[in-house]
Design a protein around this motif. Structure first.
Motif, PDB file in Angstrom:
ATOM      1  N   LYS A 174      -4.605  14.031 -14.310  1.00 25.93           N
ATOM      2  CA  LYS A 174      -5.127  14.162 -15.671  1.00 25.93           C
ATOM      3  C   LYS A 174      -4.598  15.454 -16.288  1.00 25.93           C
ATOM      4  CE  LYS A 174      -7.803  10.566 -15.142  1.00 25.93           C
ATOM      5  NZ  LYS A 174      -7.556   9.324 -15.771  1.00 25.93           N
ATOM      6  N   ASP A 175      -4.792  15.623 -17.596  1.00 31.37           N
ATOM      7  CA  ASP A 175      -4.393  16.866 -18.247  1.00 31.37           C
ATOM      8  C   ASP A 175      -5.129  18.028 -17.585  1.00 31.37           C
ATOM      9  OD1 ASP A 175      -2.664  15.661 -20.041  1.00 31.37           O
ATOM     10  OD2 ASP A 175      -4.232  15.366 -21.552  1.00 31.37           O
ATOM     11  N   PRO A 176      -4.398  19.089 -17.233  1.00 32.10           N
ATOM     12  CA  PRO A 176      -5.021  20.194 -16.494  1.00 32.10           C
ATOM     13  C   PRO A 176      -6.100  20.909 -17.293  1.00 32.10           C
ATOM     14  CG  PRO A 176      -2.694  20.647 -16.944  1.00 32.10           C
ATOM     15  CD  PRO A 176      -2.990  19.294 -17.487  1.00 32.10           C
ATOM     16  N   THR A 177      -7.101  21.343 -16.562  1.00 31.91           N
ATOM     17  CA  THR A 177      -8.163  22.155 -17.149  1.00 31.91           C
ATOM     18  C   THR A 177      -7.669  23.598 -17.243  1.00 31.91           C
ATOM     19  OG1 THR A 177      -9.080  22.744 -14.994  1.00 31.91           O
ATOM     20  CG2 THR A 177      -9.912  20.705 -16.019  1.00 31.91           C
ATOM     21  N   PRO A 178      -8.318  24.433 -18.056  1.00 30.29           N
ATOM     22  CA  PRO A 178      -7.913  25.846 -18.104  1.00 30.29           C
ATOM     23  C   PRO A 178      -7.981  26.523 -16.727  1.00 30.29           C
ATOM     24  CG  PRO A 178      -9.299  25.327 -19.980  1.00 30.29           C
ATOM     25  CD  PRO A 178      -9.325  24.117 -19.072  1.00 30.29           C
ATOM     26  N   ALA A 179      -9.004  26.210 -15.930  1.00 29.89           N
ATOM     27  CA  ALA A 179      -9.130  26.818 -14.592  1.00 29.89           C
ATOM     28  C   ALA A 179      -7.989  26.371 -13.687  1.00 29.89           C
ATOM     29  CB  ALA A 179     -10.478  26.455 -13.973  1.00 29.89           C
ATOM     30  N   LEU A 180      -7.591  25.114 -13.776  1.00 25.39           N
ATOM     31  CA  LEU A 180      -6.487  24.605 -12.961  1.00 25.39           C
ATOM     32  C   LEU A 180      -5.168  25.240 -13.393  1.00 25.39           C
ATOM     33  CD1 LEU A 180      -5.365  22.738 -10.811  1.00 25.39           C
ATOM     34  CD2 LEU A 180      -5.458  20.868 -12.456  1.00 25.39           C
ATOM     35  N   THR A 181      -4.950  25.344 -14.684  1.00 25.10           N
ATOM     36  CA  THR A 181      -3.738  25.992 -15.197  1.00 25.10           C
ATOM     37  C   THR A 181      -3.656  27.438 -14.723  1.00 25.10           C
ATOM     38  OG1 THR A 181      -3.720  24.542 -17.126  1.00 25.10           O
ATOM     39  CG2 THR A 181      -2.490  26.608 -17.304  1.00 25.10           C
ATOM     40  N   GLU A 182      -4.768  28.151 -14.774  1.00 24.12           N
ATOM     41  CA  GLU A 182      -4.800  29.544 -14.330  1.00 24.12           C
ATOM     42  C   GLU A 182      -4.548  29.643 -12.825  1.00 24.12           C
ATOM     43  OE1 GLU A 182      -8.009  33.174 -13.916  1.00 24.12           O
ATOM     44  OE2 GLU A 182      -8.265  31.760 -15.571  1.00 24.12           O
ATOM     45  N   ALA A 183      -5.161  28.755 -12.056  1.00 26.15           N
ATOM     46  CA  ALA A 183      -4.976  28.778 -10.597  1.00 26.15           C
ATOM     47  C   ALA A 183      -3.515  28.551 -10.226  1.00 26.15           C
ATOM     48  CB  ALA A 183      -5.870  27.723  -9.938  1.00 26.15           C
ATOM     49  N   LEU A 184      -2.861  27.606 -10.877  1.00 26.04           N
ATOM     50  CA  LEU A 184      -1.453  27.331 -10.574  1.00 26.04           C
ATOM     51  C   LEU A 184      -0.549  28.477 -11.041  1.00 26.04           C
ATOM     52  CD1 LEU A 184      -1.365  23.513 -11.317  1.00 26.04           C
ATOM     53  CD2 LEU A 184      -1.113  24.623  -9.084  1.00 26.04           C
ATOM     54  N   ALA A 185      -0.932  29.161 -12.102  1.00 27.40           N
ATOM     55  CA  ALA A 185      -0.147  30.314 -12.564  1.00 27.40           C
ATOM     56  C   ALA A 185      -0.256  31.489 -11.587  1.00 27.40           C
ATOM     57  CB  ALA A 185      -0.599  30.734 -13.961  1.00 27.40           C
ATOM     58  N   ASP A 186      -1.399  31.592 -10.901  1.00 32.40           N
ATOM     59  CA  ASP A 186      -1.626  32.679  -9.941  1.00 32.40           C
ATOM     60  C   ASP A 186      -1.130  32.344  -8.535  1.00 32.40           C
ATOM     61  OD1 ASP A 186      -2.852  34.149 -11.920  1.00 32.40           O
ATOM     62  OD2 ASP A 186      -4.896  33.639 -11.297  1.00 32.40           O
ATOM     63  N   ALA A 187      -0.654  31.128  -8.319  1.00 35.90           N
ATOM     64  CA  ALA A 187      -0.285  30.672  -6.978  1.00 35.90           C
ATOM     65  C   ALA A 187       1.028  31.279  -6.504  1.00 35.90           C
ATOM     66  CB  ALA A 187      -0.175  29.147  -6.975  1.00 35.90           C
ATOM     67  N   ALA A 188       1.164  31.335  -5.179  1.00 39.08           N
ATOM     68  CA  ALA A 188       2.452  31.647  -4.545  1.00 39.08           C
ATOM     69  C   ALA A 188       3.111  30.308  -4.242  1.00 39.08           C
ATOM     70  CB  ALA A 188       2.226  32.432  -3.258  1.00 39.08           C
ATOM     71  N   TYR A 189       4.420  30.215  -4.413  1.00 41.11           N
ATOM     72  CA  TYR A 189       5.120  28.943  -4.269  1.00 41.11           C
ATOM     73  C   TYR A 189       6.224  29.024  -3.225  1.00 41.11           C
ATOM     74  CZ  TYR A 189       2.945  27.196  -8.545  1.00 41.11           C
ATOM     75  OH  TYR A 189       2.050  26.771  -9.497  1.00 41.11           O
ATOM     76  N   LEU A 190       6.437  27.897  -2.555  1.00 38.74           N
ATOM     77  CA  LEU A 190       7.585  27.715  -1.663  1.00 38.74           C
ATOM     78  C   LEU A 190       8.196  26.359  -1.965  1.00 38.74           C
ATOM     79  CD1 LEU A 190       9.301  28.556   0.876  1.00 38.74           C
ATOM     80  CD2 LEU A 190       7.735  27.093   2.165  1.00 38.74           C
ATOM     81  N   TYR A 191       9.501  26.351  -2.238  1.00 41.08           N
ATOM     82  CA  TYR A 191      10.201  25.077  -2.382  1.00 41.08           C
ATOM     83  C   TYR A 191      10.401  24.517  -0.986  1.00 41.08           C
ATOM     84  CZ  TYR A 191      13.686  21.547  -3.311  1.00 41.08           C
ATOM     85  OH  TYR A 191      14.360  20.349  -3.383  1.00 41.08           O
ATOM     86  N   VAL A 192       9.964  23.265  -0.773  1.00 40.70           N
ATOM     87  CA  VAL A 192      10.008  22.652   0.552  1.00 40.70           C
ATOM     88  C   VAL A 192      11.177  21.688   0.691  1.00 40.70           C
ATOM     89  CG1 VAL A 192       8.744  21.207   2.192  1.00 40.70           C
ATOM     90  CG2 VAL A 192       7.527  22.926   0.841  1.00 40.70           C
ATOM     91  N   GLY A 193      11.417  20.863  -0.311  1.00 38.71           N
ATOM     92  CA  GLY A 193      12.510  19.906  -0.206  1.00 38.71           C
ATOM     93  C   GLY A 193      12.346  18.764  -1.182  1.00 38.71           C
ATOM     94  N   SER A 194      13.171  17.737  -0.992  1.00 39.58           N
ATOM     95  CA  SER A 194      13.152  16.593  -1.905  1.00 39.58           C
ATOM     96  C   SER A 194      13.254  15.291  -1.113  1.00 39.58           C
ATOM     97  CB  SER A 194      14.308  16.700  -2.902  1.00 39.58           C
ATOM     98  OG  SER A 194      15.540  16.583  -2.223  1.00 39.58           O
ATOM     99  N   TRP A 195      12.990  14.189  -1.830  1.00 43.70           N
ATOM    100  CA  TRP A 195      13.103  12.868  -1.235  1.00 43.70           C
ATOM    101  C   TRP A 195      13.311  11.851  -2.341  1.00 43.70           C
ATOM    102  CZ3 TRP A 195       8.399  15.302  -1.749  1.00 43.70           C
ATOM    103  CH2 TRP A 195       7.405  14.617  -2.442  1.00 43.70           C
TER     104      TRP A 195
END
Length: 136
Positions: free
Chosen positions: A27-48
């Motif tokens: 669904k369309d992200p909530t403000p809390a979800l948008t903020e959480a993803l902006a604060d996240a650390a990321y690792l690119y894992v791969g593709s398929w």
């Protein structure tokens, strides 16, 4: 044929169940979800691609798709959540990431990079992201 990509998003704080439900149901992200993803650390894992997918969780023919499937199950079964990275989940993810004889060729990060990312984010909360992390 579509290419799917996987980044692991490690969130320092848990998501409320309502926000996790929004996330897993696309669904369309909530403000809390948008903020959480902006604060996240990321690792690119791969593709398929679709040929790598399986109807049986943990059976995909690419390490990245197996991780995506497992996190989806862990995030939606019983309660909606961003699964907490603990030693058990770390071991499950690293086990699923190991190459298998029937894997098809696919792009994947080195196993030691995944292991290092997981070790550095214990007690954080994981979500699989198919789009690149937000630009700083």
């Amino acid at each position: 044929m579509s290419d799917y990509r996987l980044w692991l998003a490690a969130l320092p704080r848990p998501l409320a169940e309502a926000d996790a439900r929004v996330y897993w149901n696309l669904k369309d992200p909530t403000p809390a979800l948008t903020e959480a993803l902006a604060d996240a650390a990321y690792l690119y894992v791969g593709s398929w691609q679709e040929t790598h997918m399986s109807e049986h969780p943990q059976s995909g023919r690419s390490p990245a798709v197996r991780l995506f499937d497992w996190l989806f199950l862990r995030g939606t079964i019983d309660d909606y959540r961003a699964p907490t990275l603990n030693p058990q989940l770390r071991d499950e993810l690293t086990g699923l990431y190991r190459p298998r004889p029937d894997d098809l060729p696919s792009e994947s990060v080195a196993a030691h990079e995944l292991e290092s990312f997981l070790a550095g984010h214990m007690s954080w909360h994981l979500l699989p992201e198919e789009t690149p992390p937000p630009a700083p």
